[in-house]
Design a protein around this motif. Structure first.
Motif, PDB file in Angstrom:
ATOM      1  N   ALA A  30       0.829  -1.205   0.000  1.00 44.12           N
ATOM      2  CA  ALA A  30       0.000   0.000   0.000  1.00 44.12           C
ATOM      3  C   ALA A  30       0.865   1.256   0.000  1.00 44.12           C
ATOM      4  CB  ALA A  30      -0.940  -0.006   1.196  1.00 44.12           C
TER       5      ALA A  30
ATOM      6  N   GLN B  91      -5.415 -10.702  -3.349  1.00 39.84           N
ATOM      7  CA  GLN B  91      -6.170  -9.704  -4.083  1.00 39.84           C
ATOM      8  C   GLN B  91      -6.905 -10.379  -5.239  1.00 39.84           C
ATOM      9  OE1 GLN B  91      -6.589  -6.155  -3.534  1.00 39.84           O
ATOM     10  NE2 GLN B  91      -8.232  -6.849  -4.869  1.00 39.84           N
TER      11      GLN B  91
ATOM     12  N   ASP C 290     -16.803  -4.562  -8.143  1.00 42.38           N
ATOM     13  CA  ASP C 290     -16.123  -3.763  -7.122  1.00 42.38           C
ATOM     14  C   ASP C 290     -16.827  -3.892  -5.775  1.00 42.38           C
ATOM     15  OD1 ASP C 290     -14.131  -1.668  -6.350  1.00 42.38           O
ATOM     16  OD2 ASP C 290     -15.950  -0.482  -6.004  1.00 42.38           O
TER      17      ASP C 290
ATOM     18  N   ARG D 271     -13.837  -5.077  -3.178  1.00 39.31           N
ATOM     19  CA  ARG D 271     -13.161  -4.120  -2.297  1.00 39.31           C
ATOM     20  C   ARG D 271     -13.503  -4.265  -0.813  1.00 39.31           C
ATOM     21  NH1 ARG D 271     -12.703   2.008  -3.279  1.00 39.31           N
ATOM     22  NH2 ARG D 271     -14.517   1.748  -4.632  1.00 39.31           N
TER      23      ARG D 271
ATOM     24  N   GLY E 216      -7.421  -4.100  -1.802  1.00 42.26           N
ATOM     25  CA  GLY E 216      -7.660  -3.015  -2.750  1.00 42.26           C
ATOM     26  C   GLY E 216      -8.307  -3.556  -4.004  1.00 42.26           C
ATOM     27  N   THR E 217      -7.832  -3.132  -5.165  1.00 33.56           N
ATOM     28  CA  THR E 217      -8.331  -3.677  -6.428  1.00 33.56           C
ATOM     29  C   THR E 217      -7.162  -3.931  -7.375  1.00 33.56           C
ATOM     30  OG1 THR E 217      -8.696  -1.449  -7.329  1.00 33.56           O
ATOM     31  CG2 THR E 217     -10.593  -2.549  -6.340  1.00 33.56           C
TER      32      THR E 217
ATOM     33  N   TRP F 152      -1.878  -2.927  -8.744  1.00 36.11           N
ATOM     34  CA  TRP F 152      -2.668  -2.836  -7.523  1.00 36.11           C
ATOM     35  C   TRP F 152      -2.965  -1.385  -7.157  1.00 36.11           C
ATOM     36  CZ3 TRP F 152      -2.296  -0.666  -2.679  1.00 36.11           C
ATOM     37  CH2 TRP F 152      -3.211  -1.127  -1.726  1.00 36.11           C
ATOM     38  N   SER F 153      -4.152  -1.163  -6.611  1.00 39.22           N
ATOM     39  CA  SER F 153      -4.567   0.174  -6.176  1.00 39.22           C
ATOM     40  C   SER F 153      -5.371   0.049  -4.891  1.00 39.22           C
ATOM     41  CB  SER F 153      -5.423   0.846  -7.254  1.00 39.22           C
ATOM     42  OG  SER F 153      -6.071   2.007  -6.759  1.00 39.22           O
ATOM     43  N   ALA F 154      -5.174   1.010  -3.994  1.00 44.23           N
ATOM     44  CA  ALA F 154      -6.009   1.070  -2.800  1.00 44.23           C
ATOM     45  C   ALA F 154      -7.416   1.524  -3.140  1.00 44.23           C
ATOM     46  CB  ALA F 154      -5.389   2.010  -1.770  1.00 44.23           C
ATOM     47  N   GLY F 155      -7.573   2.181  -4.307  1.00 43.28           N
ATOM     48  CA  GLY F 155      -8.882   2.613  -4.760  1.00 43.28           C
ATOM     49  C   GLY F 155      -9.415   1.691  -5.833  1.00 43.28           C
ATOM     50  N   THR F 156      -9.836   2.267  -6.946  1.00 42.61           N
ATOM     51  CA  THR F 156     -10.313   1.464  -8.073  1.00 42.61           C
ATOM     52  C   THR F 156      -9.319   1.579  -9.223  1.00 42.61           C
ATOM     53  OG1 THR F 156     -11.649   3.369  -8.772  1.00 42.61           O
ATOM     54  CG2 THR F 156     -12.757   1.654  -7.493  1.00 42.61           C
TER      55      THR F 156
END
Length: 360
Positions: A14, A150, A202, A206, A211-212, A219-223
């Motif tokens: 992250a 993930q 999502d 999530r 994350g996504t 990888w992303s903590a958001g979308t």
């Protein structure tokens, strides 16, 4: 699960991916994996894609067969555990009613019937059997592994790629000239369905996962998503601007971190338009079969990262070294295709860091 990937590892992912997205990481992200199978563990043979499982194999059985492979995987550098719900490139077409034909190593989509563009209407169907299967596998994977692995969105596909599954590639090429307004309408219908499918997945992923991640390991903590339009290989920048750019712009506006899958040399003609999408965070370069490997295109790679976008490539260890030596490492995600042991990965990461520092 015995993943050997813990909360502190996810905290590091992250931190470093967050810095990379913000253009604050002064090194490349480097993803290396390996495998250590355990004695006495049964490893059932897995198909190349999840779509290839016969329909009488339950989602529960798919999860059970996959778990030992996740436990055998090893993650070095910036790699992380992930599970790709792989139903082939452009599964949104299947959700919208196209025929789905899994074959070894890929999935083909074809029109359910011959319909002219003006008579074609694409709408979401919650009862679609392919959607229900993908949704169930995604949900069970998130429930079984979500805190540690993930789970990905399935590959929804690009707007014209999905549309070509209903009109055929040749038919859609003709439509671009003969029924351009209908193509615009249908492209809009695909975009709306894409956003709906993304949000439904999502909503499963999530809440359960760190994350996504899309089908590519960004990888992303958001979308996040790896957007694409492989059909764009065959059209001009003018057509790309009219028929593809509105979709990409809408999807990027919807996502925290949108990437684009630049597949093959003929798509380089669209790079200027891609660079102009403010919320497009980066570009994945895939030269395609029969072309030189990603590291052999330093001018293109430099154009991407020096133009303010991030860049992800799948390369050999030698290819990664060449990119760092010729272009630099900052702004890159280098996904290493070579499998390594822990010692090999550590030695390679030290070498790559030295090369990166010396170039700076």
């Amino acid at each position: 699960m015995n993943l050997r990937f813990h909360d502190e590892d996810w905290a590091r992912i992250a931190r470093d991916y967050g810095a990379w997205w913000a253009h604050e990481l002064e090194r490349p992200l480097v993803q290396i994996t390996g495998v250590e199978r355990q004695e006495g563990v049964a490893y059932a043979e897995l198909p190349h894609r999840v779509a290839e499982y016969p329909l009488d194999v339950s989602p529960e059985e798919i999860i059970a067969r996959t778990t030992p492979y996740l436990e055998a995987a090893r993650y070095y550098g910036d790699a992380f555990p992930r599970y790709f719900v792989d139903f082939g490139p452009g599964m949104l077409a299947g959700f919208l009613g196209a025929r789905v034909n899994p074959v070894p190593d890929t999935v083909w989509f074809s029109p359910p019937r011959e319909v002219a563009a003006r008579d074609l209407h694409l709408a979401w169907d919650e009862a679609n059997p392919w959607w229900r299967r993908v949704e169930k596998i995604t949900r069970l994977a998130a429930e079984a592994w979500g805190g540690r692995v993930q789970v990905s969105h399935t590959d929804l596909g690009g707007n014209l790629d999905v549309l070509a599954s209903f009109r055929t590639t040749e038919g859609l090429l003709l439509d671009l000239y003969d029924a351009a307004e209908e193509v615009e309408r249908l492209a809009g219908e695909v975009t709306r369905a894409w956003l709906h499918a993304y949000d439904l997945l999502d909503g499963i992923i999530r809440p359960a996962c760190p994350g996504t991640v899309p089908w590519a390991p960004i990888w992303s903590a958001g979308t996040a998503y790896m957007l694409q339009c492989d059909f764009a290989y065959m059209i001009s920048p003018e057509m790309f601007q009219r028929f593809v750019l509105p979709d990409l712009t809408a999807c990027c506006a919807h996502l925290s971190h949108g990437f684009y899958h630049l597949d093959g040399p003929a798509q380089i003609a669209h790079v200027d338009l891609l660079m102009g999408i403010e919320r497009l965070r980066g570009i994945q370069w895939v030269p395609g079969a029969g072309n030189a490997d990603p590291e052999a295109w330093p001018a293109l790679l430099a154009r991407i990262v020096r133009g303010g976008k991030l860049c992800q490539v799948v390369v050999s260890a030698e290819g990664a070294l060449r990119i760092v030596r010729e272009v630099g490492g900052t702004g890159f995600m280098l996904t290493i295709s070579d499998q390594m042991t822990a010692a090999e990965a550590a030695a390679f990461l030290r070498l790559l860091e030295r090369e990166d520092r010396s170039r700076r």
